[in-house]
Design an enzyme around this catalytic site. Sequence first.
Site, PDB file in Angstrom:
ATOM      1  CG  ASP A 286      21.374  -9.025  10.905  1.00  0.00           C
ATOM      2  OD1 ASP A 286      22.356  -8.979  10.153  1.00  0.00           O
ATOM      3  OD2 ASP A 286      21.460  -8.951  12.138  1.00  0.00           O
ATOM      4  CG  PHE A 287      19.563 -13.598   5.477  1.00  0.00           C
ATOM      5  CD1 PHE A 287      18.652 -13.368   6.494  1.00  0.00           C
ATOM      6  CD2 PHE A 287      19.162 -14.372   4.401  1.00  0.00           C
ATOM      7  CE1 PHE A 287      17.373 -13.899   6.439  1.00  0.00           C
ATOM      8  CE2 PHE A 287      17.893 -14.912   4.340  1.00  0.00           C
ATOM      9  CZ  PHE A 287      16.993 -14.680   5.361  1.00  0.00           C
ATOM     10  CD  GLU A 288      25.158 -10.973  11.049  1.00  0.00           C
ATOM     11  OE1 GLU A 288      26.089 -11.555  11.654  1.00  0.00           O
ATOM     12  OE2 GLU A 288      24.508 -10.034  11.539  1.00  0.00           O
ATOM     13  N   GLY A 289      26.822 -14.889   7.872  1.00  0.00           N
ATOM     14  CA  GLY A 289      27.442 -16.206   7.788  1.00  0.00           C
ATOM     15  C   GLY A 289      27.263 -16.859   6.435  1.00  0.00           C
TER      16      GLY A 289
END
Length: 505
Positions: A286-289
């Site tokens: 869940d890699f974000e930003g």
Amino acid sequence: MRHPARTMLLAATAAVVTVAGITLVQAGPARAANPTATFVRTADWGTGWEGKYTITNGGPDTLTGWQVAFTLPAGTELGSYWEATVTSAGGRHTFTNRSWNGTVVPGASVSFGFLATGSGFPIDCTLNGTPCDGGTPTDPPTTTPPPTTGPPTTPPPTTPPAGGLPKHALIGYLHASFANGSGYLRMADVPADWDIINLAFGEPTSVTSGDIRFQLCPPTECPDVESESEFIAAIDAKQQQGKKVLLSIGGQNGQVQLTTTAARNTFVQSVSAIIDRYGLDGLDVDFEGQSLYLDAGDTDFRNPSTPVIVNLISAIRSIKQRYGNDFVLTMAPETFFVQLGYQFYGPGPLGLQDPRAGSYLPVIHALRHDLTVLHVQNYNSGPILGLDNQYHTMGGADFHIAMTDMLLAGFPVAGNPDRVFAALREDQVAFGTPSSVSAGNGYVPPAGVQAAVNCLVHGQSCGSYSPYSGTNPNFRGLMTWSINWDRYYDWEFRLHHGPFLKALP
């Protein structure tokens, strides 16, 4: 472990001595072995195939680097590749180790893979300039080719991994390390409707360390938190019911940038330690930003060169290899990192675009053989251009249909017809939606969510958008943020969509 019967075959090169009625096998002098590179076709779909070379160090000295070169005959062309770099001159292709897999100690093996179009096999193979002495190619099971133009009409060339999931799954995130305003929920109290439970979140000690840590919510924030032993026992109980419990890494606050090989190795070690400690079934990315981005000049999603992309792919492959085929791998990117890639990819030729645009695509593509479920977050999103070349806005059924259809049909990346992101299998695709108005922007009431699923599965209730992918009876299901927020709102998501999914054929 060597099979005794195979060990006895060494008698062909040994002296046989009989003493007191007992036959003894006395081995003759052993010949020193050399490093070899062995080729196998791992998939074949008629117009193309997937190949793999395994470099095995049978010699007495450590290999500190390797190059495997071979020629593809006329009519057979090299496509995507992984776990190596490549230089080509005509039909001659030279694959060189990456920084993390160049050292091969005696008795160890490493491998790299690639795709090719055409029917020819590699010939004239050399390993570090000497003959490869590899094995004879084997005939793999026939599979369906990946599409080369979009939207494709045939399934991609992958075989569903083992995983034990129901045909249509309900997937949710559990706030295991924080309360987030919705209250803490013990693992033992998670209802049985949830087929995949993603533990939110494993987070790094620093953005670039690769050192992932996970701990239960502190009692000061979550007075009802269970002990670690109770938590582990509850996970085991869920697994006994056939549920899958995964470690989710990242989230809004957990920025992870694997900029170096050292960070990549630390990531593998630390994530594996958490999985082992809690006896988990797999990993959710869940890699974000700012976690993923593309460097200038990194323009082909099939052959990425940006370290944070390349190292993540390698790290997940290593973790998957460690745990085997039953390991469950899911991903939860935002639309910005996936579907926006239809229009924009990375910084662009003038360097004026957001370098994160479409940056999940090389990760998904490289790991499509290992991926169990991709559930894009169809929320907290701006308008996205669909395959109908119309902008779609979150908050209704059409957005879910259009965004999900892109994954089921495939699409040219940045509008380039020569660089098509191939369709995923139906069973690899779900979509994410907030469980309630407090969980995220883009909440859609149950009737709208189910209309979207009926359109994707049956071709019914499609509204203004007709899927290019046709009907998708094996569509995997629904993901939501989050289980905790769903409980806060009297289980609206679970009570509506759990039975709905189970009733689908």
